[in-house]
Design an enzyme around this catalytic site. Structure first.
Site, mmCIF file in Angstrom:
data_model
loop_
_atom_site.group_PDB
_atom_site.id
_atom_site.type_symbol
_atom_site.label_atom_id
_atom_site.label_comp_id
_atom_site.label_asym_id
_atom_site.label_seq_id
_atom_site.Cartn_x
_atom_site.Cartn_y
_atom_site.Cartn_z
ATOM 1 N N GLN A 1 55.492 2.830 -28.849
ATOM 2 C CA GLN A 1 56.658 2.126 -29.374
ATOM 3 C C GLN A 1 56.529 0.614 -29.192
ATOM 4 O OE1 GLN A 1 59.262 5.491 -27.246
ATOM 5 N NE2 GLN A 1 60.544 3.841 -27.999
ATOM 6 N N PHE B 1 61.327 8.506 -28.027
ATOM 7 C CA PHE B 1 62.534 8.582 -27.196
ATOM 8 C C PHE B 1 62.481 7.658 -25.979
ATOM 9 C CE2 PHE B 1 61.721 12.954 -28.891
ATOM 10 C CZ PHE B 1 62.635 12.890 -29.928
ATOM 11 N N GLU C 1 57.261 3.761 -24.676
ATOM 12 C CA GLU C 1 57.489 2.322 -24.577
ATOM 13 C C GLU C 1 56.494 1.689 -23.612
ATOM 14 O OE1 GLU C 1 61.220 -0.739 -23.743
ATOM 15 O OE2 GLU C 1 61.607 1.340 -24.277
ATOM 16 N N ARG D 1 71.654 -1.456 -17.152
ATOM 17 C CA ARG D 1 72.413 -0.941 -18.305
ATOM 18 C C ARG D 1 73.370 0.165 -17.880
ATOM 19 N NH1 ARG D 1 72.429 -0.850 -24.254
ATOM 20 N NH2 ARG D 1 70.867 -2.502 -24.355
ATOM 21 N N ARG E 1 65.960 7.372 -24.189
ATOM 22 C CA ARG E 1 67.077 7.160 -25.121
ATOM 23 C C ARG E 1 68.405 6.921 -24.389
ATOM 24 N NH1 ARG E 1 67.670 11.387 -30.139
ATOM 25 N NH2 ARG E 1 68.768 10.032 -31.600
ATOM 26 N N PHE F 1 68.716 4.490 -22.132
ATOM 27 C CA PHE F 1 68.207 3.478 -21.208
ATOM 28 C C PHE F 1 69.186 3.201 -20.069
ATOM 29 C CE2 PHE F 1 66.354 -0.721 -20.127
ATOM 30 C CZ PHE F 1 65.014 -0.419 -20.186
ATOM 31 N N ALA G 1 66.127 0.158 -27.678
ATOM 32 C CA ALA G 1 67.473 -0.422 -27.599
ATOM 33 C C ALA G 1 68.252 -0.263 -28.904
ATOM 34 C CB ALA G 1 67.408 -1.900 -27.205
ATOM 35 N N GLU H 1 70.547 5.372 -30.250
ATOM 36 C CA GLU H 1 70.958 5.849 -28.932
ATOM 37 C C GLU H 1 72.417 6.304 -28.826
ATOM 38 O OE1 GLU H 1 68.384 3.308 -25.805
ATOM 39 O OE2 GLU H 1 69.403 2.136 -27.351
#
Length: 761
Positions: free
Chosen positions: A198, A229, A233, A311, A343, A345, A515, A716
């Site tokens: 990703q 998902f 990343e 987050r 997903r 985060f 995000a 998300e």
């Protein structure tokens, strides 16, 4: 105009026919080498001796590489330079790569990796939240604390107090396509890397650093992933680095892919959390103050744990105005896989905490849970006095009051609650439950500089359009949405637009497709590039016809210039012959953002996406088993770029969120070994687990902020609709007794059965 049309995914035909190419299916050069890691069999300690003689002599093995064989450090971390490719002798988790096998086939490499004889000096692993707290094992000195108002006073003087804790497990990404990479050595030591990632620019950066070359010497390409998902990343770094190192050393192409068991044992998961809470309410059910403590199990390395935990704090309010709030976050280091992006985060974990508070308060106060939630919503009004989140962002354009009304009506909530109560009274062993839960999810990267995107667009002389942007396609439909944007800007059919593989050699310095911002960022970048070319074309055509550029329009595959008209292809040819540049880059950066994560103050998000879900379940008190009978979702996508794709994302997000909260259980034994490391022991939702009745509706509205065609992100936010199932289960369990269920997640049948016994006793 192509936007807002429910067009199929751009690779739908390839997907269903099995002809879509993924990294593992790319043709490889003759003599390609295959790699596999040898893994640690303990969770904590040091290597006292490592005998790799049998590995080196195994059939098909070309080389075996340990950390001491590397000329320079090879770090895989996205954040903290604390993830060496191979262990330096210290063991941090069970499954950590210790050495690298290079062989002539994938299976030869895997078989040889099992032949190592390793002696360890074991130490006691830190595995649990309790272990980490006792050992003072943190990633930051002291907890991160954000405050609003006077929470201590609000708790001291309130007529009603609810307190408790909720445990929520992690989650395996379980992408259909596992981690994979292919490195192809080029002239002058350059490297081309195909990676299922990703974040191509991060792969480029980490590979360049590992092989000692500038970033311009490394080109990373990815056409598509079979799911990500968040698990792709940062988790693909190790494979890409390993392939590039060996390719540089041998001059041969190198390929690596994890088998499913290795993938689950090596890679990070969603962060599991424990949240304790103490909240005060007045007689009407209005929340006065809440004190949260978040305990986040991060694993052995930092990875993305700090922004994930941030987050979770940012979403500790979800949809509710918290006049007094204190949020304390502990980021704990443990000898387990390094937890990573997933997903939402951290948002889902933070939201589940406040939703538990609301559910618990409704039970304790004897109020309808939906009504209590409504009384604590932010207000709809966009006029003063403005309400602010605990981190100081003004809440504008709040939609959930109206959305809740519409959903309650369309789902027939009041009548169904009455029918459920009647049904429950007649059934001693089976009980039904129903719940409505809201979602308010902030859209933007919380690391401000990541909120940027670039694009490259070409118009050819025959009128066909080819473009590239920094986003990656993992099945979510980003490429189709952005193609629709381009087709709309030029006023041509979607068939005239082709998107090429994401490539760091075409668009540099890309942010991860994460995000929920893929369409927001890349759509605007593509729009900017298209508009640049379109304006050049309009100016030239206007000059040819001695009119003003404002008299040129691009609609329906035709270009009108005053009273003249031609096809877009003819217009492109005229511009080419007129020596007009038909290539342009586009760039976009999200406006209005300002965020101080240490102080916990600012505007981290451009806007909020909203949604609400109602789910109904039935629970068997004899076994703890349950079924989801019906789910109704109303979700806010703004002015949807593609309603068909957005509804698919909402359905998929709900099912994945429900899996996190019900069936998907990660189990480590006392030695730190992940026992749920395969499909046989880790249970993602199956087709039969979806609701028997499943209704998804898009909210009729547009984004008040200036986003691409007034759309809203959709990746998300729908994940959190799974909370409606979790609290419907809580509602059903509460019917078996007087106590509050205090259900933990995942709510497996075993946990449900124990909760039933608890409320009865």
């Amino acid at each position: 105009m192509s936007v807002a049309k429910p067009l199929p995914h751009e690779a739908a035909k390839l997907h269903v026919t099995g002809s879509a190419h993924y990294v593992d299916e790319l043709p490889t050069p003759r003599g390609t080498l295959h790699l596999a890691f040898g893994l640690s069999d303990i969770a904590s300690g040091t290597i006292s001796n490592m005998d790799l003689s049998q590995v080196r002599s195994a059939k098909g093995v070309v080389d075996v590489i340990t950390a001491s064989d590397l000329d320079r450090p090879a770090d895989c971390s996205p954040s903290n330079h604390d993830e060496p490719l191979l262990s330096d002798g210290t063991i941090h988790y069970l499954g950590q790569p210790l050495f690298l096998v290079v062989a002539d086939s994938h299976h030869a490499a895997r078989r040889a990796a099992r032949l190592a004889k390793i002696d360890y000096t074991k130490t006691t692993p830190i595995l649990t939240i309790e272990d980490a707290l006792a050992a003072n094992s943190h990633f930051e000195e002291g907890p991160r604390i954000w405050e609003k108002g006077n929470t201590a006073q609000a708790l001291e003087t309130a007529p009603h107090i609810v307190e408790g804790e909720i445990e929520m497990g992690g989650q395996e990404h379980f992408y259909l396509e596992g981690q994979a990479a292919l490195a192809l050595p080029q002239d002058d030591g350059d490297m081309v890397v195909h990676s299922s990632t990703q974040h191509p620019s991060e792969i480029q950066h980490k590979v360049a650093d590992a092989i000692g070359l500038p970033m311009h010497a490394v080109r990373v390409e990815i056409r598509r992933m079979g799911g990500g998902f968040g698990g792709k990343e940062s988790q693909g770094n190790a494979l890409a680095i390993a392939c590039a190192l060996v390719a540089q050393k041998t001059g041969r192409a190198c390929k690596m892919r994890y088998d499913r068991d290795d993938d689950m044992v090596i890679t990070g998961k969603r962060h599991d959390f424990r949240i304790t809470y103490r909240a005060s309410f007045d007689e009407t059910g209005r929340l006065l103050g809440v004190d949260f403590k978040h305990y986040t199990r991060c694993g052995w390395a930092m990875d993305l744990s700090l922004p994930v935990a941030d987050r979770a704090m940012l979403h500790a309010d979800n949809a509710y105005d918290l006049p007094n709030a204190r949020i304390e976050s502990h980021r704990l280091r443990t000898n387990t896989q390094s937890a990573t992006a997933f997903r939402g985060f951290g948002g889902p974990q933070g939201m589940l905490g406040i939703e538990r508070v609301m559910d618990h308060a409704a039970h304790q106060l004897g109020m309808d849970p939906t009504e209590l939630r409504r009384r604590n919503y932010y207000t709809d009004g966009d006029t003063p006095p403005k309400q602010t989140t605990p981190y100081g962002q003004q809440v504008d354009h709040f939609l959930l009051n109206a959305m809740t009304d519409q959903l309650a009506q369309s789902a027939d909530l009041t009548a169904r609650k009455a029918k459920i109560a009647e049904w429950n009274a007649q059934n001693p062993h089976l009980k039904k439950g129903i719940a409505l839960t809201p979602v308010k999810f902030g859209i933007s990267f919380t690391l401000t500089h990541l909120n940027q995107a670039g694009a490259l667009v070409h118009v050819y002389q025959d009128g066909s359009i080819r473009m590239n942007h920094g986003g990656t396609e993992m099945g979510q439909g980003l490429f189709q949405k952005v193609a629709q944007v381009a087709a709309s800007r030029f006023g041509v059919p979607i068939e005239m637009v082709k998107i090429t593989a994401t490539d760091t050699g075409k668009v540099p310095n890309t942010s991860a497709t994460a995000a929920s911002s893929g369409s927001d960022l890349n759509g605007m970048a593509v729009k900017a590039a298209c508009d640049t070319i379109r304006d050049r074309m309009a100016a030239h055509l206007a000059d040819l016809h001695q009119t003003d550029a404002t008299e040129v329009s691009f609609v329906g595959g035709r270009v009108s210039v005053g009273s003249a008209e031609m096809s877009f292809s003819e217009a492109a040819k005229l511009c080419y012959e007129g020596r007009v540049s038909l290539s342009a880059t586009g760039f976009y950066k999200t406006p209005k953002l300002a965020w101080d994560r240490i102080a916990g103050q600012g505007r981290p998000f451009l806007y909020f996406a909203h949604g609400a879900a109602v789910s109904e379940v039935v629970v068997d008190s004899l076994t703890g088993e349950y079924r989801i009978l019906r789910t109704d979702i109303l979700h806010d996508c703004g002015h949807s770029l593609n309603p068909a794709l957005d509804i698919g994302q909402i359905e998929g997000g709900f099912v994945q969120g429900t899996g996190w909260l019900t069936t998907e259980e990660l189990v480590w034994d006392d030695s730190g070994r992940l026992r749920t490391h395969a499909p046989s022991t880790y249970k993602i939702p199956a087709c039969s687990d979806r609701p028997d009745i499943f209704n998804v509706t898009l909210w009729d509205g547009e984004n008040a902020e200036d986003t691409i065609y007034k759309s809203k992100a959709v990746g998300e936010p729908p994940f959190m609709h799974g909370m409606s199932v979790f609290f419907a289960l809580s509602d059903a369990i509460a019917q078996f007794g007087q106590g509050y269920p205090a259900l933990d997640a995942p709510a497996t049948p075993e946990r449900v059965l124990k909760s039933i016994q608890k409320v009865r006793g």
